[in-house]
Design a protein around this motif. Structure first.
Motif, PDB file in Angstrom:
ATOM      1  N   GLY A 178       0.817  -1.209   0.000  1.00 28.96           N
ATOM      2  CA  GLY A 178       0.000   0.000   0.000  1.00 28.96           C
ATOM      3  C   GLY A 178       0.848   1.256   0.000  1.00 28.96           C
ATOM      4  N   ALA A 179       1.960   1.235   0.743  1.00 29.00           N
ATOM      5  CA  ALA A 179       2.866   2.386   0.780  1.00 29.00           C
ATOM      6  C   ALA A 179       3.478   2.637  -0.591  1.00 29.00           C
ATOM      7  N   GLU A 180       3.825   1.575  -1.281  1.00 29.52           N
ATOM      8  CA  GLU A 180       4.370   1.707  -2.642  1.00 29.52           C
ATOM      9  C   GLU A 180       3.376   2.412  -3.558  1.00 29.52           C
ATOM     10  N   HIS A 181       2.123   1.981  -3.518  1.00 27.46           N
ATOM     11  CA  HIS A 181       1.092   2.592  -4.359  1.00 27.46           C
ATOM     12  C   HIS A 181       0.886   4.060  -4.022  1.00 27.46           C
ATOM     13  N   LYS A 182       0.878   4.374  -2.743  1.00 27.24           N
ATOM     14  CA  LYS A 182       0.657   5.763  -2.324  1.00 27.24           C
ATOM     15  C   LYS A 182       1.768   6.677  -2.838  1.00 27.24           C
ATOM     16  N   VAL A 183       3.008   6.212  -2.770  1.00 25.86           N
ATOM     17  CA  VAL A 183       4.124   7.039  -3.234  1.00 25.86           C
ATOM     18  C   VAL A 183       4.040   7.264  -4.734  1.00 25.86           C
ATOM     19  N   ILE A 184       3.746   6.221  -5.493  1.00 28.07           N
ATOM     20  CA  ILE A 184       3.629   6.371  -6.943  1.00 28.07           C
ATOM     21  C   ILE A 184       2.499   7.337  -7.288  1.00 28.07           C
ATOM     22  N   SER A 185       1.372   7.211  -6.614  1.00 25.69           N
ATOM     23  CA  SER A 185       0.238   8.109  -6.878  1.00 25.69           C
ATOM     24  C   SER A 185       0.592   9.550  -6.545  1.00 25.69           C
ATOM     25  N   ALA A 186       1.287   9.758  -5.428  1.00 27.23           N
ATOM     26  CA  ALA A 186       1.685  11.115  -5.043  1.00 27.23           C
ATOM     27  C   ALA A 186       2.660  11.704  -6.059  1.00 27.23           C
ATOM     28  N   TYR A 187       3.595  10.888  -6.513  1.00 24.21           N
ATOM     29  CA  TYR A 187       4.557  11.347  -7.520  1.00 24.21           C
ATOM     30  C   TYR A 187       3.837  11.714  -8.816  1.00 24.21           C
ATOM     31  N   GLU A 188       2.920  10.854  -9.253  1.00 26.84           N
ATOM     32  CA  GLU A 188       2.192  11.112 -10.496  1.00 26.84           C
ATOM     33  C   GLU A 188       1.290  12.335 -10.375  1.00 26.84           C
ATOM     34  N   ALA A 189       0.881  12.648  -9.149  1.00 28.22           N
ATOM     35  CA  ALA A 189       0.065  13.849  -8.933  1.00 28.22           C
ATOM     36  C   ALA A 189       0.926  15.105  -8.847  1.00 28.22           C
ATOM     37  N   GLY A 190       2.247  14.945  -8.736  1.00 25.78           N
ATOM     38  CA  GLY A 190       3.157  16.080  -8.730  1.00 25.78           C
ATOM     39  C   GLY A 190       3.269  16.803  -7.405  1.00 25.78           C
ATOM     40  N   VAL A 191       2.908  16.132  -6.297  1.00 25.18           N
ATOM     41  CA  VAL A 191       3.008  16.786  -4.988  1.00 25.18           C
ATOM     42  C   VAL A 191       4.335  16.406  -4.341  1.00 25.18           C
ATOM     43  N   PRO A 192       4.856  17.234  -3.433  1.00 21.98           N
ATOM     44  CA  PRO A 192       6.090  16.890  -2.717  1.00 21.98           C
ATOM     45  C   PRO A 192       5.910  15.583  -1.940  1.00 21.98           C
ATOM     46  N   LEU A 193       6.949  14.754  -1.944  1.00 21.35           N
ATOM     47  CA  LEU A 193       6.861  13.454  -1.302  1.00 21.35           C
ATOM     48  C   LEU A 193       7.193  13.557   0.186  1.00 21.35           C
ATOM     49  N   THR A 194       6.230  14.033   0.929  1.00 20.96           N
ATOM     50  CA  THR A 194       6.320  14.011   2.386  1.00 20.96           C
ATOM     51  C   THR A 194       5.362  12.940   2.888  1.00 20.96           C
ATOM     52  N   VAL A 195       5.605  12.473   4.099  1.00 17.52           N
ATOM     53  CA  VAL A 195       4.741  11.431   4.658  1.00 17.52           C
ATOM     54  C   VAL A 195       3.286  11.894   4.709  1.00 17.52           C
ATOM     55  N   ALA A 196       3.070  13.125   5.134  1.00 14.47           N
ATOM     56  CA  ALA A 196       1.701  13.650   5.242  1.00 14.47           C
ATOM     57  C   ALA A 196       1.019  13.705   3.879  1.00 14.47           C
TER      58      ALA A 196
END
Length: 316
Positions: A184-202
């Motif tokens: 699940g963490a892997e998916h969340k990071v990829i989605s955040a990256y694809e959305a163009g937001v800074p990769l912070t835990v929050a």
């Protein structure tokens, strides 16, 4: 970071960590018992003829799947060794130094062995998952009716039942539950990256743990595609039914891969995005909500992969 072009990346969960595959390197980050993060970095190399095969529809899916199984097994083996070392380490001994990135230090024979084992494990798993439901359906319903399409549908339902039961049972074990959290963490990071937001835990935690390109979606499509493809063939005995499935397995895998790519391309089309829903539903079992520490490991792996990719891209 938000100004960079959004490349397509993938990864997989490993024991207490996440692996991400970049253009030039595969990077795994695992959290050790002393709470430090250790990296495992393997440059991506591929034979020219494999690169050509990856451009051919249907064939590219089979090549990519086998290649991912081979290379993914190396990273999974690394994480298992790190986990085993932590579990057997004496509590009074000083903690292992885990903050130093590690390169691939395996011998050629070890790499070949793990690679072959990964490919054979994938093939064996697919054969069992393909053959057993066909045998079970034939033994139970073989003499009940003659409609081949109905037989294929029942066979598909048996496959799904086996799959859901298997995933549910293994998800009850603590180590697999944590593996699914890292998934699940892997998916969340990829989605955040694809959305163009800074990769912070929050920021990353705001995204869903489900993703259209997940291998879990591929499993569902392989079942559905198999039902359709098998319907074009007839059989007169259980043996014929089994070897037809085995012979058609590469075709099913190739078409399933293209179907997955197609549904991912349509995920932003309101009317057509439902095509990927079966895979997302299965991910309800294969992913769990990660905690902040697990997301931090996933971010560390992804950012390390991006960093090395940029460096290697400049020197390529």
């Amino acid at each position: 970071m938000s100004q960079e072009p959004r490349n397509i990346y993938g990864g997989q969960a490993v024991i207490e960590g996440v692996m991400f595959a970049g253009k030039h390197v595969n990077v795994t980050a695992v959290r050790r018992k002393n709470n430090e993060i250790m990296f495992y970095e393997v440059p991506r190399t591929s034979q020219p003829f494999l690169q050509k095969l990856k451009k051919i529809p249907l064939i590219r899916g089979i090549v990519g799947i086998l290649e991912s199984s081979a290379k993914g097994s190396q990273h999974l083996n690394f994480s298992m060794e790190a986990y085993a070392e932590d579990e057997t380490q004496d509590d009074d001994a000083p903690p292992a130094k885990a903050d130093k990135p590690e390169k691939s230090g395996w011998s050629l024979s070890m790499i070949v062995g793990v690679t072959v084992a990964g490919i054979l494990s994938f093939i064996a798993g697919k054969l069992v998952f393909t053959v057993v439901p066909a045998v079970v359906e034939e033994l139970i319903f073989g003499q009940t009716f003659s409609n081949r399409i109905v037989h294929n549908l029942i066979e598909g339902l048996i496959k799904i039942l086996f799959l859901l039961t298997y995933l549910y049972v293994i998800s009850l074990t603590p180590i697999v539950k944590r593996l699914f959290q890292y998934h699940g963490a892997e998916h969340k990071v990829i989605s955040a990256y694809e959305a163009g937001v800074p990769l912070t835990v929050a920021n990353v935690q705001r995204f869903t743990r489900l993703h259209y390109r997940c291998g879990s979606s591929f499993i569902v499509f392989s079942v559905l595609v198999g039902v359709i493809i098998y319907s074009f063939f007839t059989w007169d005995s259980l043996w014929e039914r089994v070897y037809i499935r085995i012979l058609l397995l590469p075709v099913v895998l190739g078409v399933s891969y293209e179907t997955l790519r197609f549904t991912n391309a349509l995920r932003d089309v309101p009317v057509l995005r439902f095509l990927g829903f079966p895979g997302l539903w299965l991910q309800k079992l294969t992913t769990k909500e990660p905690n902040d520490e697990q997301v931090a490991v996933s971010i560390a792996s992804f950012e390390r992969m991006l960093e090395i990719d940029r460096q290697m891209g400049k020197t390529a």
